[in-house]
Design a protein around this motif. Sequence first.
Motif, PDB file in Angstrom:
ATOM      1  N   LEU A  38      -5.847  -3.554  -2.306  1.00  0.00           N
ATOM      2  CA  LEU A  38      -5.337  -2.629  -3.321  1.00  0.00           C
ATOM      3  C   LEU A  38      -4.177  -1.809  -2.775  1.00  0.00           C
ATOM      4  CD1 LEU A  38      -5.460  -1.107  -6.012  1.00  0.00           C
ATOM      5  CD2 LEU A  38      -7.260   0.336  -5.017  1.00  0.00           C
ATOM      6  N   TRP A  39      -4.362  -1.245  -1.593  1.00  0.00           N
ATOM      7  CA  TRP A  39      -3.318  -0.389  -1.043  1.00  0.00           C
ATOM      8  C   TRP A  39      -2.142  -1.184  -0.514  1.00  0.00           C
ATOM      9  CZ3 TRP A  39      -2.230   4.615  -1.509  1.00  0.00           C
ATOM     10  CH2 TRP A  39      -3.221   5.423  -2.099  1.00  0.00           C
ATOM     11  N   SER A  40      -2.381  -2.412  -0.080  1.00  0.00           N
ATOM     12  CA  SER A  40      -1.263  -3.276   0.322  1.00  0.00           C
ATOM     13  C   SER A  40      -0.402  -3.606  -0.895  1.00  0.00           C
ATOM     14  CB  SER A  40      -1.782  -4.568   0.963  1.00  0.00           C
ATOM     15  OG  SER A  40      -2.454  -4.295   2.170  1.00  0.00           O
ATOM     16  N   ALA A  41      -1.059  -3.954  -1.995  1.00  0.00           N
ATOM     17  CA  ALA A  41      -0.331  -4.245  -3.239  1.00  0.00           C
ATOM     18  C   ALA A  41       0.392  -2.995  -3.732  1.00  0.00           C
ATOM     19  CB  ALA A  41      -1.296  -4.756  -4.306  1.00  0.00           C
ATOM     20  N   ALA A  42      -0.281  -1.845  -3.657  1.00  0.00           N
ATOM     21  CA  ALA A  42       0.342  -0.595  -4.086  1.00  0.00           C
ATOM     22  C   ALA A  42       1.557  -0.267  -3.221  1.00  0.00           C
ATOM     23  CB  ALA A  42      -0.671   0.539  -4.028  1.00  0.00           C
ATOM     24  N   GLY A  43       1.457  -0.557  -1.917  1.00  0.00           N
ATOM     25  CA  GLY A  43       2.576  -0.311  -1.019  1.00  0.00           C
ATOM     26  C   GLY A  43       3.776  -1.167  -1.375  1.00  0.00           C
ATOM     27  N   TYR A  44       3.524  -2.446  -1.659  1.00  0.00           N
ATOM     28  CA  TYR A  44       4.613  -3.338  -2.067  1.00  0.00           C
ATOM     29  C   TYR A  44       5.249  -2.850  -3.368  1.00  0.00           C
ATOM     30  CZ  TYR A  44       7.031  -7.280  -4.147  1.00  0.00           C
ATOM     31  OH  TYR A  44       7.972  -8.064  -4.753  1.00  0.00           O
ATOM     32  N   CYS A  45       4.401  -2.517  -4.339  1.00  0.00           N
ATOM     33  CA  CYS A  45       4.911  -2.048  -5.630  1.00  0.00           C
ATOM     34  C   CYS A  45       5.704  -0.756  -5.470  1.00  0.00           C
ATOM     35  CB  CYS A  45       3.752  -1.837  -6.605  1.00  0.00           C
ATOM     36  SG  CYS A  45       2.896  -3.357  -7.079  1.00  0.00           S
ATOM     37  N   ALA A  46       5.256   0.117  -4.568  1.00  0.00           N
ATOM     38  CA  ALA A  46       5.958   1.380  -4.337  1.00  0.00           C
ATOM     39  C   ALA A  46       7.353   1.141  -3.760  1.00  0.00           C
ATOM     40  CB  ALA A  46       5.135   2.265  -3.400  1.00  0.00           C
ATOM     41  N   LEU A  47       7.447   0.200  -2.843  1.00  0.00           N
ATOM     42  CA  LEU A  47       8.756  -0.115  -2.259  1.00  0.00           C
ATOM     43  C   LEU A  47       9.718  -0.654  -3.317  1.00  0.00           C
ATOM     44  CD1 LEU A  47       7.683  -1.787   1.120  1.00  0.00           C
ATOM     45  CD2 LEU A  47       8.741   0.463   0.817  1.00  0.00           C
ATOM     46  N   VAL A  48       9.211  -1.565  -4.143  1.00  0.00           N
ATOM     47  CA  VAL A  48      10.052  -2.131  -5.207  1.00  0.00           C
ATOM     48  C   VAL A  48      10.423  -1.057  -6.221  1.00  0.00           C
ATOM     49  CG1 VAL A  48      10.134  -3.788  -7.113  1.00  0.00           C
ATOM     50  CG2 VAL A  48       9.083  -4.436  -4.934  1.00  0.00           C
ATOM     51  N   TYR A  49       9.451  -0.233  -6.579  1.00  0.00           N
ATOM     52  CA  TYR A  49       9.690   0.817  -7.569  1.00  0.00           C
ATOM     53  C   TYR A  49      10.728   1.816  -7.053  1.00  0.00           C
ATOM     54  CZ  TYR A  49       8.586   4.211 -11.225  1.00  0.00           C
ATOM     55  OH  TYR A  49       8.666   5.069 -12.306  1.00  0.00           O
ATOM     56  N   LYS A  50      10.591   2.203  -5.795  1.00  0.00           N
ATOM     57  CA  LYS A  50      11.526   3.175  -5.215  1.00  0.00           C
ATOM     58  C   LYS A  50      12.945   2.619  -5.184  1.00  0.00           C
ATOM     59  CE  LYS A  50      12.185   6.199  -1.221  1.00  0.00           C
ATOM     60  NZ  LYS A  50      13.627   5.945  -1.070  1.00  0.00           N
TER      61      LYS A  50
END
Length: 217
Positions: A38-50
């Motif tokens: 979950l947090w790995s996916a959230a980390g990836y999504c956060a990088l893309v979102y930022k």
Amino acid sequence: MNKQKINTRLIAEFILLCLVLPGIIIFYKLAPFMFAFLWSAAGYCALVYKRHYFTTWRDLWHLEAITWPNMKPVLIRFIIAAIAMTVFLHFYAPDRMLYLARYDQTLLVALFCLYPILSALPQEFIFCSFFFKRYETFFQNKTAMIIASAVVFAFAHILFINPVAPTLSLIGGLIFASTFAKTQSLALVTIEHALYGNFLFMIGLGWYFYGGAVATG
């Protein structure tokens, strides 16, 4: 990069993130490691979102959406859903009713404190804030976005290998995505998700959303 290449990359990303990754977790029964995924996916999504979508923290959180006119339907839905979930558990698995409240109050209190941050927040960031921005070109309107978000959200919960988790997640996903589509508020939808999640664990339905359900369910 032309539009076709961008769409091809987005489609590949969507398949990997929303279908392949949950599929791997389901196939190999990796639910006990769900928070790492979950947090790995959230980390990836956060990088893309930022990189592509972030403007200000205010635009991400939309704290101003936490108003009584917005909270009122959230609370009404929650009360109705809470009654329905309690009745369902009473008939479906009465032995699990209030299990943590009866036998492990310390864990229940810890869940109440940690669940909103460790689980509800990253899930709503992935399936609402990120999903609605990243994949909006795939869907023609908000209704389609809401349904798609809910279906992907439910599919991610198949990893618990029981019918309860994905079924309730589909319903919850429709509720949460609808709230987000209306308010664009990560803060509000996280609060709403936390209400449902904490209540599930309080009454005993949370067992179906825990990695241990895979081994013993």
